[in-house]
Design an enzyme around this catalytic site. Structure first.
Site, PDB file in Angstrom:
ATOM      1  N   GLY A 154       0.847  -1.193   0.000  1.00  0.00           N
ATOM      2  CA  GLY A 154       0.000   0.000   0.000  1.00  0.00           C
ATOM      3  C   GLY A 154       0.880   1.239   0.000  1.00  0.00           C
ATOM      4  O   GLY A 154       1.979   1.233  -0.545  1.00  0.00           O
ATOM      5  N   ARG A 233       1.310  -3.626  12.657  1.00  0.00           N
ATOM      6  CA  ARG A 233       0.626  -3.814  13.934  1.00  0.00           C
ATOM      7  C   ARG A 233       1.153  -5.093  14.570  1.00  0.00           C
ATOM      8  O   ARG A 233       1.407  -6.078  13.867  1.00  0.00           O
ATOM      9  CB  ARG A 233      -0.893  -3.967  13.732  1.00  0.00           C
ATOM     10  CG  ARG A 233      -1.628  -2.673  13.449  1.00  0.00           C
ATOM     11  CD  ARG A 233      -1.730  -1.793  14.693  1.00  0.00           C
ATOM     12  NE  ARG A 233      -2.529  -0.595  14.453  1.00  0.00           N
ATOM     13  CZ  ARG A 233      -2.048   0.589  14.110  1.00  0.00           C
ATOM     14  NH1 ARG A 233      -0.743   0.755  13.953  1.00  0.00           N
ATOM     15  NH2 ARG A 233      -2.855   1.624  13.924  1.00  0.00           N
ATOM     16  N   ASP A 257       8.714  -2.491  15.657  1.00  0.00           N
ATOM     17  CA  ASP A 257       8.184  -1.220  16.177  1.00  0.00           C
ATOM     18  C   ASP A 257       6.886  -1.441  16.931  1.00  0.00           C
ATOM     19  O   ASP A 257       6.462  -0.576  17.684  1.00  0.00           O
ATOM     20  CB  ASP A 257       7.939  -0.259  14.999  1.00  0.00           C
ATOM     21  CG  ASP A 257       7.550   1.134  15.445  1.00  0.00           C
ATOM     22  OD1 ASP A 257       8.134   1.629  16.437  1.00  0.00           O
ATOM     23  OD2 ASP A 257       6.659   1.738  14.810  1.00  0.00           O
ATOM     24  N   GLU A 262       1.037  -3.819  23.567  1.00  0.00           N
ATOM     25  CA  GLU A 262       1.794  -2.598  23.846  1.00  0.00           C
ATOM     26  C   GLU A 262       1.271  -1.906  25.098  1.00  0.00           C
ATOM     27  O   GLU A 262       0.060  -1.877  25.307  1.00  0.00           O
ATOM     28  CB  GLU A 262       1.686  -1.647  22.643  1.00  0.00           C
ATOM     29  CG  GLU A 262       2.376  -2.234  21.422  1.00  0.00           C
ATOM     30  CD  GLU A 262       2.194  -1.382  20.160  1.00  0.00           C
ATOM     31  OE1 GLU A 262       1.686  -0.255  20.251  1.00  0.00           O
ATOM     32  OE2 GLU A 262       2.577  -1.866  19.095  1.00  0.00           O
ATOM     33  N   HIS A 280       6.876   1.742  19.197  1.00  0.00           N
ATOM     34  CA  HIS A 280       5.809   2.165  18.280  1.00  0.00           C
ATOM     35  C   HIS A 280       6.030   3.632  17.875  1.00  0.00           C
ATOM     36  O   HIS A 280       5.208   4.502  18.143  1.00  0.00           O
ATOM     37  CB  HIS A 280       4.411   1.981  18.893  1.00  0.00           C
ATOM     38  CG  HIS A 280       3.332   1.954  17.855  1.00  0.00           C
ATOM     39  ND1 HIS A 280       2.173   1.216  17.994  1.00  0.00           N
ATOM     40  CD2 HIS A 280       3.226   2.566  16.639  1.00  0.00           C
ATOM     41  CE1 HIS A 280       1.402   1.386  16.914  1.00  0.00           C
ATOM     42  NE2 HIS A 280       2.023   2.209  16.084  1.00  0.00           N
TER      43      HIS A 280
END
Ligand code: NAP
Length: 314
Positions: A154, A233, A257, A262, A280
Site C-alpha cells: 500500500g 501492527r 516497532d 503494547e 511504536h
C-alpha cells in the site's frame, strides 16, 4: 451559539488539544474516573469523537452516543475503531493517511540497516569499552543484492519498496490480490515469499483479517539467515511464535516497532541482541505528528461546516 460537543478518547498533542478546545465543547474520556457516568451525562450532546489509532472507538462507545456523526482518528490504522458499528450508525470515520508514509517507511529502512549492520550491538561495543578491551566487533552483513518481501504493498509498503531499491535490494511483495500496475513480483502465498527473501517487511493493516498472518510456518520459511521487520501492527505477527523463533535461531534477526500487548514487550525479545526494538515510533516525528494532528482537526472542522471530510476511511 453553543459550541458543538465532542468526546476526546485519548489525550492528543498539545496543539491538537488547544485547537479542539477552542472550537468545541470537549469532554476528556481518558480522564473520567467513571466513564459510564460521563457518557450518560453527555451522550445526547456529543456529535464527534477525536481518538487515536491505539484507543480507537468500540461498538459500545459508538452505541452510547446516539447523535454521533464523525470519528476523527489520529493515525492511519483504524483497526481499533469498530468500522462495521460506525457504518451501521451512519458515522463517518476519518484517518491520517499519506502524511505519515515517509517517516514510517524510513523507520522500516532504518531497521533493515540496523539488523544487517548490527547498529545496536556496534553502539554497545564502542560505548562500553569492549572495542578497546577486546578489539574489533564481528563482521556484519551487506544488503546490496539481497531480497526484500513486502507484506502489503500500500502507501507505506510501496514507499519502503522504492527506498530499498535505492540500496539495490530486489523487491517482492504479497497481498490479498495482485495489482496489475505493481512493478515487483507478486507472491500470492506468504510462506512461499518468506522462503524466497532475506527480509520480510510487514506493512499491511492490523485487524481480524491479518491477525497472525506471520505465524510459525512463515518464520520457519524465512529461516536462520532471514530478518523480520514489523512496522504495521503487533497483531499481524504471532508473537509467541516469534519469541520461539528468535530463541531457537529459526530466524536470524528482527526489527520491531509494534507488539501484541503494547507497551509490554516479551522479555525474550528485550534480551536478544539480534532484535532491534522501537516503542511504536514509526510516525513519531515532530513534523509528522503535527501534520497528523492538523488533519484530525481539519476533518472535524470540514464535517461540522457541512463540507466533505478530507480523508474518509472507505
Ligand atoms: P494502505 O495504503 O491501506 O496499505 C495497506 C496494504 O495492505 C494494502 O496494499 C492492502 O492491499 C494490504 N493488505 C490488506 N490486507 C492484507 C493482507 N491480508 N495481507 C497482506 N496485505 C494486505 O495503508 P498504509 O497507509 O500503507 O498503512 C499500513 C499500515 O501501517 C496501517 O494500517 C497501520 O496499521 C500501520 N502503521 C503503523 C505505523 C507505526 O507507527 N508503526 C504508522 C502508520 C501506519 P489492498 O490494497 O489490495 O487492499
Amino acid at each position: 451559539m453553543a459550541k458543538t460537543s465532542i468526546l476526546i478518547v485519548e489525550e492528543l498533542t498539545q496543539a491538537v488539544m488547544t485547537a479542539l478546545e477552542q472550537a468545541y465543547e470537549t469532554h476528556r474520556y481518558w480522564e473520567a474516573p467513571d466513564k459510564d457516568m460521563l457518557l450518560s451525562a453527555i451522550s445526547d450532546r456529543v456529535r464527534g469523537i477525536a481518538t487515536t489509532g491505539h484507543a480507537g472507538a468500540s461498538e459500545s462507545l459508538i452505541q452510547a452516543l446516539p447523535n454521533l456523526e464523525i470519528i476523527s482518528c489520529y493515525g492511519v490504522g483504524v483497526d481499533a475503531v469498530d468500522l462495521p458499528a460506525a457504518a451501521r450508525a451512519g458515522v463517518i470515520v476519518t484517518n491520517t493517511p499519506d502524511v505519515l508514509t515517509d517517516d514510517v517507511a524510513n523507520l522500516a529502512v532504518g531497521f533493515v540497516l540496523a539488523v544487517s549492520r548490527d547498529l545496536v550491538q556496534g553502539d554497545a561495543h564502542a560505548r562500553s569499552g569492549a572495542w578497546e578491551r577486546d578489539g574489533n566487533m564481528h563482521l556484519t552483513r551487506s544488503i546490496r543484492g539481497k531480497k526484500a518481501g513486502i507484506v502489503g504493498l500500500g502507501r507505506i509498503g510501496m514507499d519502503i519498496a522504492k527506498k530499498l531499491e535505492i540500496f539495490e535490494l530486489e523487491i517482492h511483495w504479497h497481498g490479498p490480490r495482485a495489482k496489475p500496475g505493481a512493478p515487483y513480483p507478486y507472491h500470492p502465498d506468504l510462506t512461499e515469499m518468506a522462503a524466497a527473501v532475506d527480509y520480510l517487511l510487514v506493512a499491511c493493516p492490523g485487524g481480524a483479517a491479518t491477525r497472525h498472518i506471520v505465524n510459525g510456518a512463515v518464520l520457519a520459511a524465512l529461516g536462520p539467515e532471514g530478518s523480520l521487520i514489523n512496522i504495521s501492527r503487533g497483531s499481524c505477527v504471532d508473537e509467541a511464535a516469534l519469541v520461539a523463533a528468535v530463541e531457537t535461531g529459526t530466524i536470524g534477526w528482527a526489527g520491531l516497532d509494534v507488539f501484541e500487548d503494547e507497551p509490554r514487550i516479551p522479555e525474550a525479545l528485550k534480551q536478544s541482541d539480534r532484535v532491534t526494538l522501537q516503542p511504536h515510533a514509526g510516525s513519531a516525528t515532530v513534523e509528522t505528528r503535527a501534520a497528523m494532528g492538523a488533519l484530525v482537526v481539519e476533518n472535524l472542522a470540514l464535517h461540522f461546516a457541512g463540507k466533505p471530510v478530507r480523508t474518509p476511511v472507505t
